[in-house]
Design a protein around this motif. Structure first.
Motif, short mmCIF file in Angstrom:
data_model
loop_
_atom_site.label_atom_id
_atom_site.label_comp_id
_atom_site.label_asym_id
_atom_site.label_seq_id
_atom_site.Cartn_x
_atom_site.Cartn_y
_atom_site.Cartn_z
N PHE A 97 0.82 -1.20 0.00
CA PHE A 97 0.00 0.00 0.00
C PHE A 97 0.86 1.26 0.00
N PHE A 98 0.31 2.29 -0.66
CA PHE A 98 0.96 3.60 -0.73
C PHE A 98 -0.11 4.66 -0.50
N THR A 99 0.10 5.87 -0.99
CA THR A 99 -0.83 6.95 -0.67
C THR A 99 -1.58 7.48 -1.88
N THR A 100 -0.90 7.70 -2.99
CA THR A 100 -1.52 8.28 -4.18
C THR A 100 -1.43 7.32 -5.36
N GLY A 101 -2.25 7.59 -6.37
CA GLY A 101 -2.25 6.75 -7.55
C GLY A 101 -0.91 6.71 -8.26
N VAL A 102 -0.29 7.87 -8.39
CA VAL A 102 0.99 7.89 -9.10
C VAL A 102 2.07 7.18 -8.29
N GLU A 103 1.97 7.18 -6.97
CA GLU A 103 2.90 6.39 -6.16
C GLU A 103 2.76 4.91 -6.49
N ALA A 104 1.53 4.46 -6.67
CA ALA A 104 1.32 3.07 -7.05
C ALA A 104 1.97 2.77 -8.39
N VAL A 105 1.80 3.69 -9.34
CA VAL A 105 2.40 3.50 -10.67
C VAL A 105 3.92 3.47 -10.56
N GLU A 106 4.48 4.44 -9.87
CA GLU A 106 5.94 4.49 -9.70
C GLU A 106 6.46 3.19 -9.09
N ASN A 107 5.78 2.72 -8.05
CA ASN A 107 6.25 1.52 -7.38
C ASN A 107 6.06 0.27 -8.21
N ALA A 108 5.00 0.23 -9.03
CA ALA A 108 4.84 -0.90 -9.94
C ALA A 108 6.01 -0.98 -10.91
N VAL A 109 6.44 0.18 -11.41
CA VAL A 109 7.59 0.22 -12.32
C VAL A 109 8.85 -0.21 -11.58
N LYS A 110 9.03 0.29 -10.35
CA LYS A 110 10.19 -0.11 -9.55
C LYS A 110 10.22 -1.62 -9.34
N ILE A 111 9.08 -2.18 -8.97
CA ILE A 111 9.00 -3.62 -8.73
C ILE A 111 9.33 -4.39 -10.00
N ALA A 112 8.76 -3.95 -11.13
CA ALA A 112 9.01 -4.63 -12.40
C ALA A 112 10.48 -4.57 -12.79
N ARG A 113 11.09 -3.41 -12.60
CA ARG A 113 12.51 -3.27 -12.93
C ARG A 113 13.38 -4.17 -12.05
N PHE A 114 13.08 -4.22 -10.77
CA PHE A 114 13.88 -5.05 -9.86
C PHE A 114 13.68 -6.53 -10.18
N ALA A 115 12.43 -6.91 -10.40
CA ALA A 115 12.13 -8.32 -10.64
C ALA A 115 12.74 -8.85 -11.92
N THR A 116 12.82 -8.00 -12.94
CA THR A 116 13.34 -8.44 -14.24
C THR A 116 14.82 -8.10 -14.43
N GLY A 117 15.34 -7.16 -13.66
CA GLY A 117 16.70 -6.70 -13.88
C GLY A 117 16.83 -5.86 -15.14
N ARG A 118 15.72 -5.31 -15.59
CA ARG A 118 15.69 -4.51 -16.82
C ARG A 118 15.18 -3.10 -16.52
N SER A 119 15.35 -2.19 -17.48
CA SER A 119 14.95 -0.80 -17.23
C SER A 119 13.87 -0.28 -18.16
N GLY A 120 13.68 -0.85 -19.33
CA GLY A 120 12.76 -0.30 -20.31
C GLY A 120 11.30 -0.49 -19.93
N VAL A 121 10.48 0.50 -20.28
CA VAL A 121 9.04 0.43 -20.05
C VAL A 121 8.32 0.93 -21.30
N ILE A 122 7.28 0.21 -21.71
CA ILE A 122 6.47 0.61 -22.86
C ILE A 122 5.10 1.05 -22.35
N ALA A 123 4.67 2.23 -22.80
CA ALA A 123 3.35 2.77 -22.46
C ALA A 123 2.64 3.13 -23.77
N PHE A 124 1.44 3.69 -23.64
CA PHE A 124 0.63 3.97 -24.83
C PHE A 124 0.34 5.46 -24.98
N GLN A 125 0.27 5.88 -26.22
CA GLN A 125 -0.13 7.25 -26.52
C GLN A 125 -1.53 7.50 -25.98
N GLY A 126 -1.74 8.67 -25.41
CA GLY A 126 -3.04 9.01 -24.85
C GLY A 126 -3.22 8.57 -23.41
#
Length: 420
Positions: free
Chosen positions: A107-136
Motif C-alpha cells: 500500500f501507498f498513498t496516491t495513484g501515481v505512487e502506485a504506478v511508480e512503485n509498480a515500475v520499480k518492482i518490475a525493474r527489480f524483478a526483471t533486472g531490466r529498465s525499459g518500459v512501454i506505455a501507450f499514446q493518450g
C-alpha cells in the motif's frame, strides 16, 4: 462564511496557478451525489472527485469506520509499527484481485505512487529498465508518471527532459487497430529497444484522460503473448477503473488474460488517500526490504475506509449497479445521438461512460462545444468532466450509490445542456 468570489480571490493569491481549478464555487458540504457550496447552491456530482467516490460522498459506513479508527490511533508508520487492519486489507485485495497464483499487496498513498512503485518492482524483478506505455495514457504527475503519460498539454509541457528508457506506442482507437498497436511494439523491438531490455508494458484497461477508450480484449491477449515470449511484465493501471466502476471490482476481470501487477487508488479509499500495487507474489517479493514504502503508506484511517469500501461494494451490489446506471446513461446518450450529428461516439464499460463530439460538417474534434455543454450543465446544477487528446469528450463519473431520482434528473440536465 466567505462567498465564492472572496474565496476565489484568496485562492488566487495563496495558491500557484499550476494547480488548475475547474469550478468557480467552493464546497461546504457533500452527501452521496450532491455537493453544496458556501453560498448554498447545490450540484449533482458527476465527477466524484475524479473517480474517487464510487461509494459517494460521506457514505455512513465509511464515516463510521474512520471514526472508529480515530479512537485507537491515526499513525504509526506501517513500516515501523505494523497493524492488523493493513494486513487484513492486503489479504482481502489478494483474494479479490485477478492475478494468477499467490498474490501480495503493498500500500501507498496516491495513484501515481502506485504506478511508480509498480515500475520499480518490475525493474527489480526483471533486472531490466525499459518500459512501454501507450499514446493518450495518463499515469500521473510525478516525473515517472509524466514520462509514462502520453499527453503533452497540460501535463508534460515545460517540465524538461523525461525519464529515459520509456517508449510509447499507438493506442487502438479511431483509425488505429489492435494489429497496428501490436505491430508498433514489434517495430519498437527492431528500431529502439531490444525486448530483453524491457521490464514492463503498462496500460489502463480503459484509458481515462485519453478519452475513456476501453482496451479491446484482443490487445490484452496480444500483449500477454509478447510479455510471455520475452519475459516482460504486464502492468494494468486500474487507478481510475477499479472498485466497481466498470461493472467488475477490477476492469481486468472483463478480459481473458491477467496482468502481473495491478495498480489501484482513487475509489479504494472512498475519499481517503490510499493506493496500492497487487501482483504475483514472486514478483512483489523481488525488491529488498526498505525498497518499497512511504511515511503515510497504509495510513490506518485510509485502511479503515478501504475495508468499509469493500464492504459497501459487496453489500450494496455496486458492480451490478454500475452496469445498470451505465446502460441507462448510454441508452439516453444514444437516443440523443440519433438527433445530433455532432455526437460521433457513445462508449463505455459499466459506469465508465463517455460521449465524443465532432464538428458535423468538418469532422474536426469539437472541444468548444464540449466546453459549452459542460458550462451549461454547471449552470443548471450538474458537474461534468471532459477528457480526450483534443478535449472533445465528456466523461461521466457519477457515484454508483446515486439515488434513482437524482440520476434521472441528471440525465435530463445532460440532454438539456447538449441541446443548448
Amino acid at each position: 462564511m466567505s462567498t465564492n468570489t472572496e474565496l476565489k480571490q484568496r485562492r488566487l493569491a495563496a495558491a500557484p496557478r499550476g494547480v488548475g481549478v475547474m469550478c468557480e464555487f467552493h464546497a461546504a458540504q457533500a452527501d452521496n451525489a450532491l455537493i453544496t457550496d458556501v453560498e448554498g447552491n447545490q450540484y449533482i456530482d458527476f465527477a466524484a472527485g475524479i473517480a474517487v467516490l464510487n461509494t459517494g460522498h460521506r457514505h455512513p459506513r465509511i464515516v463510521a469506520a474512520v471514526q472508529e479508527q480515530l479512537t485507537h490511533f491515526t499513525h504509526t508508520a506501517y513500516q515501523i509499527v505494523p497493524y492488523e487492519s493493513a494486513i487484513s486489507l492486503a489479504e482481502r485485495i489478494n483474494a479479490l484481485s485477478p492475478i494468477d497464483g499467490p498474490a501480495k499487496t503493498a500500500f501507498f498513498t496516491t495513484g501515481v505512487e502506485a504506478v511508480e512503485n509498480a515500475v520499480k518492482i518490475a525493474r527489480f524483478a526483471t533486472g531490466r529498465s525499459g518500459v512501454i506505455a501507450f499514446q493518450g495514457a495518463f499515469h500521473g504527475r510525478t516525473l515517472m508518471g509524466l514520462t509514462l503519460t502520453g499527453k503533452v498539454l497540460p501535463y508534460k509541457a515545460g517540465f524538461g527532459a523525461m525519464v529515459p528508457d520509456v517508449y510509447h506506442v499507438p493506442f487502438p482507437a479511431k483509425d488505429v487497430t489492435v494489429e497496428d498497436s501490436l505491430a508498433a511494439i514489434h517495430m519498437l523491438f527492431k528500431t529502439d529497444v531490444a525486448p530483453q531490455r524491457v521490464a514492463a508494458i503498462i496500460l489502463e484497461p480503459v484509458q481515462g484522460e485519453g478519452g475513456f477508450n476501453p482496451v479491446p480484449t484482443a490487445l490484452f491477449e496480444g500483449l500477454r503473448k509478447i510479455c510471455d515470449e520475452h519475459g516482460i511484465l504486464l502492468i494494468a493501471d486500474e487507478v481510475q477503473t477499479g472498485f466497481a466502476r466498470t461493472g467488475k471490482l477490477f476492469a481486468m476481470e472483463h478480459h481473458t488474460v491477467k496482468a502481473d501487477l495491478i495498480t489501484m487508488a482513487k475509489s479504494l479509499g472512498g475519499g481517503m488517500p490510499i493506493s496500492g500495487v497487487v501482483g504475483r507474489a514472486a514478483v512483489m517479493d523481488a525488491p529488498n526490504p526498505g525498497g518499497l514504502g512511504g511515511t503515510y503508506a497504509a495510513n490506518p484511517l485510509a485502511v479503515a475506509a478501504a475495508h468499509a469500501v469493500l464492504d459497501v461494494i459487496e453489500g450494496e451490489k455496486l458492480c451490478a449497479r454500475a452496469v445498470e446506471l451505465g446502460d441507462r446513461l448510454q441508452t439516453r446518450l444514444k437516443a440523443i445521438q440519433q438527433k445530433d450529428a455532432g455526437i460521433s461516439d457513445v462508449r463505455g464499460l459499466g459506469s465508465m461512460v463517455a460521449v465524443e463530439f465532432h464538428n458535423a460538417t468538418t469532422g474536426a474534434p469539437d472541444a468548444a462545444r464540449v466546453n459549452a455543454i459542460v458550462q451549461a450543465a454547471l449552470a443548471k446544477g450538474l458537474l461534468l468532466l471532459t477528457c480526450g487528446l483534443y478535449g472533445n469528450v465528456i466523461r461521466f463519473l457519477h457515484p454508483l450509490t446515486i439515488e434513482d431520482a437524482q440520476f434521472d434528473k441528471a440525465l435530463d440536465l445532460i440532454e438539456a445542456a447538449i441541446a443548448g
